[in-house]
Design a protein around this motif. Structure first.
Motif, PDB file in Angstrom:
ATOM      1  N   LEU A 114      12.632  11.092   5.622  1.00  0.00           N
ATOM      2  CA  LEU A 114      11.968  10.029   5.131  1.00  0.00           C
ATOM      3  C   LEU A 114      10.827  10.452   4.079  1.00  0.00           C
ATOM      4  CD1 LEU A 114      10.625   8.495   8.612  1.00  0.00           C
ATOM      5  CD2 LEU A 114      12.591   7.559   7.207  1.00  0.00           C
ATOM      6  N   ILE A 115      10.714   9.791   3.021  1.00  0.00           N
ATOM      7  CA  ILE A 115       9.884   9.804   1.957  1.00  0.00           C
ATOM      8  C   ILE A 115       8.569   8.925   1.763  1.00  0.00           C
ATOM      9  CG2 ILE A 115       9.503  10.443  -0.538  1.00  0.00           C
ATOM     10  CD1 ILE A 115      12.389  11.238  -0.483  1.00  0.00           C
ATOM     11  N   PHE A 116       7.390   9.211   2.032  1.00  0.00           N
ATOM     12  CA  PHE A 116       6.313   8.397   2.327  1.00  0.00           C
ATOM     13  C   PHE A 116       5.809   8.461   0.870  1.00  0.00           C
ATOM     14  CE2 PHE A 116       2.282   7.231   3.743  1.00  0.00           C
ATOM     15  CZ  PHE A 116       2.597   6.224   4.376  1.00  0.00           C
ATOM     16  N   LYS A 117       5.643   7.329   0.190  1.00  0.00           N
ATOM     17  CA  LYS A 117       5.079   6.995  -1.239  1.00  0.00           C
ATOM     18  C   LYS A 117       4.031   6.198  -1.283  1.00  0.00           C
ATOM     19  CE  LYS A 117       9.783   7.792  -3.291  1.00  0.00           C
ATOM     20  NZ  LYS A 117      10.767   7.375  -4.016  1.00  0.00           N
ATOM     21  N   ASP A 118       3.258   6.341  -2.375  1.00  0.00           N
ATOM     22  CA  ASP A 118       2.143   5.185  -2.414  1.00  0.00           C
ATOM     23  C   ASP A 118       2.492   3.882  -3.225  1.00  0.00           C
ATOM     24  OD1 ASP A 118       2.080   6.013  -5.181  1.00  0.00           O
ATOM     25  OD2 ASP A 118       0.267   7.304  -5.015  1.00  0.00           O
ATOM     26  N   ALA A 119       1.624   3.066  -3.650  1.00  0.00           N
ATOM     27  CA  ALA A 119       2.246   1.992  -3.997  1.00  0.00           C
ATOM     28  C   ALA A 119       2.722   2.009  -5.748  1.00  0.00           C
ATOM     29  CB  ALA A 119       0.965   0.802  -4.068  1.00  0.00           C
ATOM     30  N   ALA A 120       2.328   3.195  -6.151  1.00  0.00           N
ATOM     31  CA  ALA A 120       2.686   3.492  -7.647  1.00  0.00           C
ATOM     32  C   ALA A 120       3.988   4.332  -7.534  1.00  0.00           C
ATOM     33  CB  ALA A 120       1.696   4.351  -8.359  1.00  0.00           C
ATOM     34  N   GLY A 121       4.442   4.719  -6.299  1.00  0.00           N
ATOM     35  CA  GLY A 121       5.693   5.284  -6.255  1.00  0.00           C
ATOM     36  C   GLY A 121       5.770   6.815  -6.300  1.00  0.00           C
ATOM     37  N   ASN A 122       4.499   7.456  -6.210  1.00  0.00           N
ATOM     38  CA  ASN A 122       4.254   8.744  -6.066  1.00  0.00           C
ATOM     39  C   ASN A 122       4.564   9.230  -4.686  1.00  0.00           C
ATOM     40  OD1 ASN A 122       3.247   8.762  -8.998  1.00  0.00           O
ATOM     41  ND2 ASN A 122       1.534   7.943  -8.073  1.00  0.00           N
ATOM     42  N   ASP A 123       5.376  10.378  -4.680  1.00  0.00           N
ATOM     43  CA  ASP A 123       5.656  10.759  -3.201  1.00  0.00           C
ATOM     44  C   ASP A 123       4.107  11.627  -2.479  1.00  0.00           C
ATOM     45  OD1 ASP A 123       8.067  10.515  -3.894  1.00  0.00           O
ATOM     46  OD2 ASP A 123       8.813  12.337  -3.896  1.00  0.00           O
ATOM     47  N   LEU A 124       3.981  11.242  -1.605  1.00  0.00           N
ATOM     48  CA  LEU A 124       2.861  11.659  -0.678  1.00  0.00           C
ATOM     49  C   LEU A 124       3.105  12.508   0.319  1.00  0.00           C
ATOM     50  CD1 LEU A 124       0.978   8.082  -0.119  1.00  0.00           C
ATOM     51  CD2 LEU A 124       0.578  10.118  -1.793  1.00  0.00           C
ATOM     52  N   ALA A 166       0.948  -1.340  -0.124  1.00  0.00           N
ATOM     53  CA  ALA A 166       0.028   0.117  -0.268  1.00  0.00           C
ATOM     54  C   ALA A 166       0.924   1.234  -0.037  1.00  0.00           C
ATOM     55  CB  ALA A 166      -0.998  -0.034   1.195  1.00  0.00           C
ATOM     56  N   PHE A 167       1.807   1.171   0.911  1.00  0.00           N
ATOM     57  CA  PHE A 167       2.831   2.448   0.730  1.00  0.00           C
ATOM     58  C   PHE A 167       4.426   2.045   0.907  1.00  0.00           C
ATOM     59  CE2 PHE A 167      -1.274   3.486   2.975  1.00  0.00           C
ATOM     60  CZ  PHE A 167      -1.405   4.570   2.314  1.00  0.00           C
ATOM     61  N   TYR A 168       5.152   2.746   0.812  1.00  0.00           N
ATOM     62  CA  TYR A 168       6.646   2.661   0.895  1.00  0.00           C
ATOM     63  C   TYR A 168       7.149   3.829   1.515  1.00  0.00           C
ATOM     64  CZ  TYR A 168      11.326   1.636  -0.542  1.00  0.00           C
ATOM     65  OH  TYR A 168      12.932   1.416  -0.359  1.00  0.00           O
ATOM     66  N   VAL A 169       8.054   3.665   2.425  1.00  0.00           N
ATOM     67  CA  VAL A 169       8.701   4.683   3.073  1.00  0.00           C
ATOM     68  C   VAL A 169      10.247   4.710   2.856  1.00  0.00           C
ATOM     69  CG1 VAL A 169       9.391   5.792   5.322  1.00  0.00           C
ATOM     70  CG2 VAL A 169       7.303   4.704   5.018  1.00  0.00           C
ATOM     71  N   ASP A 170      10.690   5.529   2.270  1.00  0.00           N
ATOM     72  CA  ASP A 170      12.330   5.876   1.848  1.00  0.00           C
ATOM     73  C   ASP A 170      13.005   6.625   2.632  1.00  0.00           C
ATOM     74  OD1 ASP A 170      14.623   5.684   0.251  1.00  0.00           O
ATOM     75  OD2 ASP A 170      14.016   6.802  -1.262  1.00  0.00           O
ATOM     76  N   GLY A 171      14.039   5.884   3.449  1.00  0.00           N
ATOM     77  CA  GLY A 171      14.801   6.903   4.373  1.00  0.00           C
ATOM     78  C   GLY A 171      16.209   7.223   3.600  1.00  0.00           C
ATOM     79  N   LYS A 172      16.399   8.506   3.737  1.00  0.00           N
ATOM     80  CA  LYS A 172      17.282   8.940   3.129  1.00  0.00           C
ATOM     81  C   LYS A 172      18.845   8.775   3.999  1.00  0.00           C
ATOM     82  CE  LYS A 172      15.484   9.783  -0.715  1.00  0.00           C
ATOM     83  NZ  LYS A 172      15.811   8.847  -1.812  1.00  0.00           N
ATOM     84  N   VAL A 173      19.654   8.360   3.734  1.00  0.00           N
ATOM     85  CA  VAL A 173      20.989   8.003   4.535  1.00  0.00           C
ATOM     86  C   VAL A 173      21.717   9.520   4.564  1.00  0.00           C
ATOM     87  CG1 VAL A 173      22.822   6.765   4.901  1.00  0.00           C
ATOM     88  CG2 VAL A 173      20.857   5.781   4.128  1.00  0.00           C
TER      89      VAL A 173
END
Length: 73
Positions: A40-50, A26-33
């Motif tokens: 943290l970038i919170f994205k939907d399943a299609a990869g769009n930034d929320l 449903a969602f993806y959280v991308d943590g930047k190092v």
């Protein structure tokens, strides 16, 4: 609706996949190092930034800014 969150073990930063109760992503959280502030970038399943969540540097205690569509909440 119930969600489950699983951390990716072999990734740089804090990367998480959030799945719904049927097991679909449903969602993806991308943590930047390599950033000065924890981001943290919170994205939907299609990869769009929320939303983008950033830790403020100079504050008393942990304080975060949430940016949604160019507006800070």
């Amino acid at each position: 609706m119930r969600y489950t969150m699983k951390e990716h073990l072999l990734s740089f930063g804090d990367d998480f996949t959030i799945r719904d109760e049927s097991g679909r992503e449903a969602f993806y959280v991308d943590g930047k190092v390599f950033t000065l502030r924890q981001t943290l970038i919170f994205k939907d399943a299609a990869g769009n930034d929320l939303a983008t969540i950033r830790k403020k540097l100079l504050s008393w205690g942990p304080t975060y800014e949430i940016d949604r569509g160019g507006r800070v909440a």
